[in-house]
Write a protein that holds these residues in place. Structure first.
Motif, mmCIF file in Angstrom:
data_model
loop_
_atom_site.group_PDB
_atom_site.id
_atom_site.type_symbol
_atom_site.label_atom_id
_atom_site.label_comp_id
_atom_site.label_asym_id
_atom_site.label_seq_id
_atom_site.Cartn_x
_atom_site.Cartn_y
_atom_site.Cartn_z
ATOM 1 N N ILE A 158 -9.699 9.975 -7.315
ATOM 2 C CA ILE A 158 -9.994 10.924 -6.240
ATOM 3 C C ILE A 158 -8.732 11.409 -5.535
ATOM 4 N N THR A 159 -7.992 10.509 -4.933
ATOM 5 C CA THR A 159 -6.918 10.892 -4.016
ATOM 6 C C THR A 159 -5.743 11.554 -4.726
ATOM 7 N N PHE A 160 -5.198 10.930 -5.758
ATOM 8 C CA PHE A 160 -4.013 11.473 -6.409
ATOM 9 C C PHE A 160 -4.270 12.840 -7.058
ATOM 10 N N PRO A 161 -5.337 13.019 -7.842
ATOM 11 C CA PRO A 161 -5.560 14.360 -8.401
ATOM 12 C C PRO A 161 -5.859 15.410 -7.333
ATOM 13 N N LEU A 162 -6.569 15.018 -6.280
ATOM 14 C CA LEU A 162 -6.887 15.970 -5.216
ATOM 15 C C LEU A 162 -5.630 16.446 -4.502
ATOM 16 N N ILE A 163 -4.744 15.542 -4.160
ATOM 17 C CA ILE A 163 -3.499 15.922 -3.494
ATOM 18 C C ILE A 163 -2.643 16.774 -4.416
ATOM 19 N N HIS A 164 -2.610 16.440 -5.702
ATOM 20 C CA HIS A 164 -1.811 17.235 -6.640
ATOM 21 C C HIS A 164 -2.332 18.666 -6.734
ATOM 22 N N VAL A 165 -3.635 18.816 -6.913
ATOM 23 C CA VAL A 165 -4.206 20.152 -7.100
ATOM 24 C C VAL A 165 -4.146 20.962 -5.812
ATOM 25 N N VAL A 166 -4.509 20.355 -4.695
ATOM 26 C CA VAL A 166 -4.577 21.096 -3.438
ATOM 27 C C VAL A 166 -3.190 21.386 -2.879
ATOM 28 N N LEU A 167 -2.299 20.421 -2.960
ATOM 29 C CA LEU A 167 -1.009 20.585 -2.296
ATOM 30 C C LEU A 167 0.089 21.055 -3.255
ATOM 31 N N PHE A 168 0.415 20.243 -4.231
ATOM 32 C CA PHE A 168 1.582 20.526 -5.058
ATOM 33 C C PHE A 168 1.380 21.700 -6.010
ATOM 34 N N GLN A 169 0.249 21.741 -6.682
ATOM 35 C CA GLN A 169 0.041 22.791 -7.674
ATOM 36 C C GLN A 169 -0.085 24.165 -7.019
ATOM 37 N N ARG A 170 -0.713 24.237 -5.878
ATOM 38 C CA ARG A 170 -0.861 25.533 -5.209
ATOM 39 C C ARG A 170 0.415 25.986 -4.527
ATOM 40 N N LEU A 171 1.149 25.047 -3.931
ATOM 41 C CA LEU A 171 2.364 25.427 -3.220
ATOM 42 C C LEU A 171 3.538 25.696 -4.156
ATOM 43 N N LEU A 172 3.733 24.827 -5.137
ATOM 44 C CA LEU A 172 4.925 24.898 -5.964
ATOM 45 C C LEU A 172 4.689 25.436 -7.364
ATOM 46 N N GLY A 173 3.514 25.249 -7.901
ATOM 47 C CA GLY A 173 3.281 25.594 -9.299
ATOM 48 C C GLY A 173 3.615 24.397 -10.180
ATOM 49 N N ASP A 174 3.251 24.494 -11.442
ATOM 50 C CA ASP A 174 3.404 23.351 -12.339
ATOM 51 C C ASP A 174 4.860 23.059 -12.681
ATOM 52 N N PHE A 175 5.644 24.099 -12.950
ATOM 53 C CA PHE A 175 7.029 23.875 -13.355
ATOM 54 C C PHE A 175 7.859 23.275 -12.226
ATOM 55 N N LYS A 176 7.779 23.853 -11.038
ATOM 56 C CA LYS A 176 8.553 23.331 -9.910
ATOM 57 C C LYS A 176 8.096 21.935 -9.510
ATOM 58 N N LEU A 208 0.822 -1.206 0.000
ATOM 59 C CA LEU A 208 0.000 0.000 0.000
ATOM 60 C C LEU A 208 0.854 1.253 0.000
ATOM 61 N N TYR A 209 1.882 1.287 0.824
ATOM 62 C CA TYR A 209 2.756 2.460 0.876
ATOM 63 C C TYR A 209 3.493 2.663 -0.441
ATOM 64 N N LEU A 210 3.971 1.571 -1.025
ATOM 65 C CA LEU A 210 4.667 1.676 -2.299
ATOM 66 C C LEU A 210 3.724 2.160 -3.390
ATOM 67 N N PHE A 211 2.518 1.632 -3.419
ATOM 68 C CA PHE A 211 1.555 2.073 -4.421
ATOM 69 C C PHE A 211 1.212 3.548 -4.251
ATOM 70 N N LEU A 212 0.959 3.962 -3.025
ATOM 71 C CA LEU A 212 0.602 5.365 -2.795
ATOM 72 C C LEU A 212 1.728 6.313 -3.178
ATOM 73 N N ALA A 213 2.945 5.967 -2.819
ATOM 74 C CA ALA A 213 4.071 6.846 -3.125
ATOM 75 C C ALA A 213 4.346 6.913 -4.625
ATOM 76 N N THR A 214 4.406 5.767 -5.276
ATOM 77 C CA THR A 214 4.716 5.763 -6.708
ATOM 78 C C THR A 214 3.576 6.336 -7.537
ATOM 79 N N GLY A 215 2.357 6.049 -7.144
ATOM 80 C CA GLY A 215 1.225 6.588 -7.883
ATOM 81 C C GLY A 215 1.093 8.094 -7.742
ATOM 82 N N LEU A 216 1.346 8.604 -6.557
ATOM 83 C CA LEU A 216 1.214 10.042 -6.335
ATOM 84 C C LEU A 216 2.253 10.833 -7.117
#
Length: 117
Positions: free
Chosen positions: A79-97, A5-13
Protein backbone atom coordinates in the motif's frame (compact mmCIF):
# COMPACT_ATOMS: atom_id res chain seq x y z
CA UNK A 1 11.97 0.67 17.77
CA UNK A 2 11.55 4.01 16.04
CA UNK A 3 15.04 3.88 14.54
CA UNK A 4 14.24 0.56 12.90
CA UNK A 5 10.95 1.91 11.60
CA UNK A 6 12.55 5.02 10.11
CA UNK A 7 15.32 2.99 8.51
CA UNK A 8 12.85 0.52 7.05
CA UNK A 9 10.59 3.25 5.68
CA UNK A 10 13.44 5.18 4.10
CA UNK A 11 15.23 2.21 2.55
CA UNK A 12 12.05 0.53 1.41
CA UNK A 13 10.63 3.65 -0.20
CA UNK A 14 13.71 4.51 -2.25
CA UNK A 15 14.26 0.92 -3.36
CA UNK A 16 10.61 0.41 -4.33
CA UNK A 17 10.62 3.69 -6.21
CA UNK A 18 13.78 2.78 -8.12
CA UNK A 19 12.42 -0.64 -9.03
CA UNK A 20 9.05 0.74 -10.17
CA UNK A 21 10.69 3.50 -12.22
CA UNK A 22 12.99 1.05 -13.98
CA UNK A 23 10.05 -1.22 -14.73
CA UNK A 24 8.03 1.67 -16.14
CA UNK A 25 10.94 2.77 -18.34
CA UNK A 26 11.35 -0.76 -19.70
CA UNK A 27 7.67 -0.93 -20.61
CA UNK A 28 7.74 2.24 -22.70
CA UNK A 29 7.51 1.84 -26.48
CA UNK A 30 10.75 2.24 -28.42
CA UNK A 31 9.91 5.74 -29.68
CA UNK A 32 9.01 7.10 -26.22
CA UNK A 33 12.09 5.88 -24.36
CA UNK A 34 14.79 8.33 -23.28
CA UNK A 35 17.69 8.75 -25.69
CA UNK A 36 20.22 6.83 -23.60
CA UNK A 37 18.00 3.73 -23.69
CA UNK A 38 18.38 3.41 -27.46
CA UNK A 39 21.72 1.68 -26.98
CA UNK A 40 22.06 -1.78 -25.53
CA UNK A 41 24.20 -0.51 -22.65
CA UNK A 42 21.54 2.01 -21.60
CA UNK A 43 18.86 -0.66 -21.58
CA UNK A 44 21.04 -3.00 -19.54
CA UNK A 45 21.81 -0.18 -17.08
CA UNK A 46 18.11 0.43 -16.49
CA UNK A 47 17.48 -3.28 -15.99
CA UNK A 48 20.38 -3.56 -13.55
CA UNK A 49 19.19 -0.49 -11.65
CA UNK A 50 15.75 -2.07 -11.31
CA UNK A 51 17.26 -5.32 -10.12
CA UNK A 52 19.41 -3.52 -7.57
CA UNK A 53 16.35 -1.66 -6.32
CA UNK A 54 14.37 -4.89 -6.06
CA UNK A 55 17.14 -6.67 -4.15
CA UNK A 56 17.46 -3.74 -1.78
CA UNK A 57 13.70 -3.84 -1.25
CA UNK A 58 13.96 -7.50 -0.29
CA UNK A 59 16.70 -6.61 2.18
CA UNK A 60 14.62 -3.78 3.61
CA UNK A 61 11.66 -6.12 4.00
CA UNK A 62 13.81 -8.71 5.76
CA UNK A 63 15.10 -5.98 8.07
CA UNK A 64 11.55 -4.79 8.73
CA UNK A 65 10.19 -8.24 9.49
CA UNK A 66 13.10 -8.94 11.81
CA UNK A 67 12.94 -5.70 13.79
CA UNK A 68 9.25 -4.71 13.53
CA UNK A 69 5.89 -6.42 13.66
CA UNK A 70 5.25 -8.43 10.50
CA UNK A 71 2.23 -6.40 9.38
CA UNK A 72 4.17 -3.13 9.08
CA UNK A 73 6.49 -4.27 6.24
CA UNK A 74 3.71 -6.16 4.47
CA UNK A 75 1.31 -3.22 4.50
CA UNK A 76 4.06 -0.85 3.36
CA UNK A 77 5.00 -3.20 0.52
CA UNK A 78 1.50 -3.37 -0.92
CA UNK A 79 0.00 0.00 0.00
CA UNK A 80 2.31 2.74 1.25
CA UNK A 81 5.40 2.45 -0.96
CA UNK A 82 3.60 2.11 -4.32
CA UNK A 83 1.12 4.85 -3.38
CA UNK A 84 3.84 7.34 -2.47
CA UNK A 85 5.78 6.47 -5.63
CA UNK A 86 2.81 6.93 -7.96
CA UNK A 87 1.30 9.98 -6.27
CA UNK A 88 4.47 11.85 -5.40
CA UNK A 89 7.55 10.81 -7.34
CA UNK A 90 6.09 9.66 -10.64
CA UNK A 91 3.85 12.69 -11.05
CA UNK A 92 6.37 15.28 -9.91
CA UNK A 93 9.56 13.96 -11.48
CA UNK A 94 8.65 11.34 -14.05
CA UNK A 95 10.17 7.89 -14.33
CA UNK A 96 13.61 8.83 -15.65
CA UNK A 97 14.34 11.57 -13.11
CA UNK A 98 13.01 9.41 -10.31
CA UNK A 99 15.33 6.58 -11.29
CA UNK A 100 18.33 8.92 -11.50
CA UNK A 101 17.46 10.45 -8.13
CA UNK A 102 16.80 7.15 -6.37
CA UNK A 103 19.87 5.18 -7.47
CA UNK A 104 22.37 7.01 -5.20
CA UNK A 105 19.81 6.72 -2.42
CA UNK A 106 19.55 2.97 -3.06
CA UNK A 107 23.32 2.67 -2.71
CA UNK A 108 23.10 4.60 0.57
CA UNK A 109 20.21 2.35 1.65
CA UNK A 110 22.35 -0.74 1.06
CA UNK A 111 25.09 0.72 3.22
CA UNK A 112 22.61 1.74 5.95
CA UNK A 113 20.98 -1.69 6.03
CA UNK A 114 24.36 -3.36 6.25
CA UNK A 115 25.51 -1.04 9.02
CA UNK A 116 22.39 -1.16 11.18
CA UNK A 117 21.55 -4.83 10.76
Amino acid sequence: MYEALYLFLATGLVSMSAALSAGALNKLPEDQRPAFMNSRNGLVAVIMAGNLGALTLIGALAFGVRHLDWWIPVSCLFITFPLIHVVLFQRLLGDFKTLVLMMPLVIAAIAALYYYW
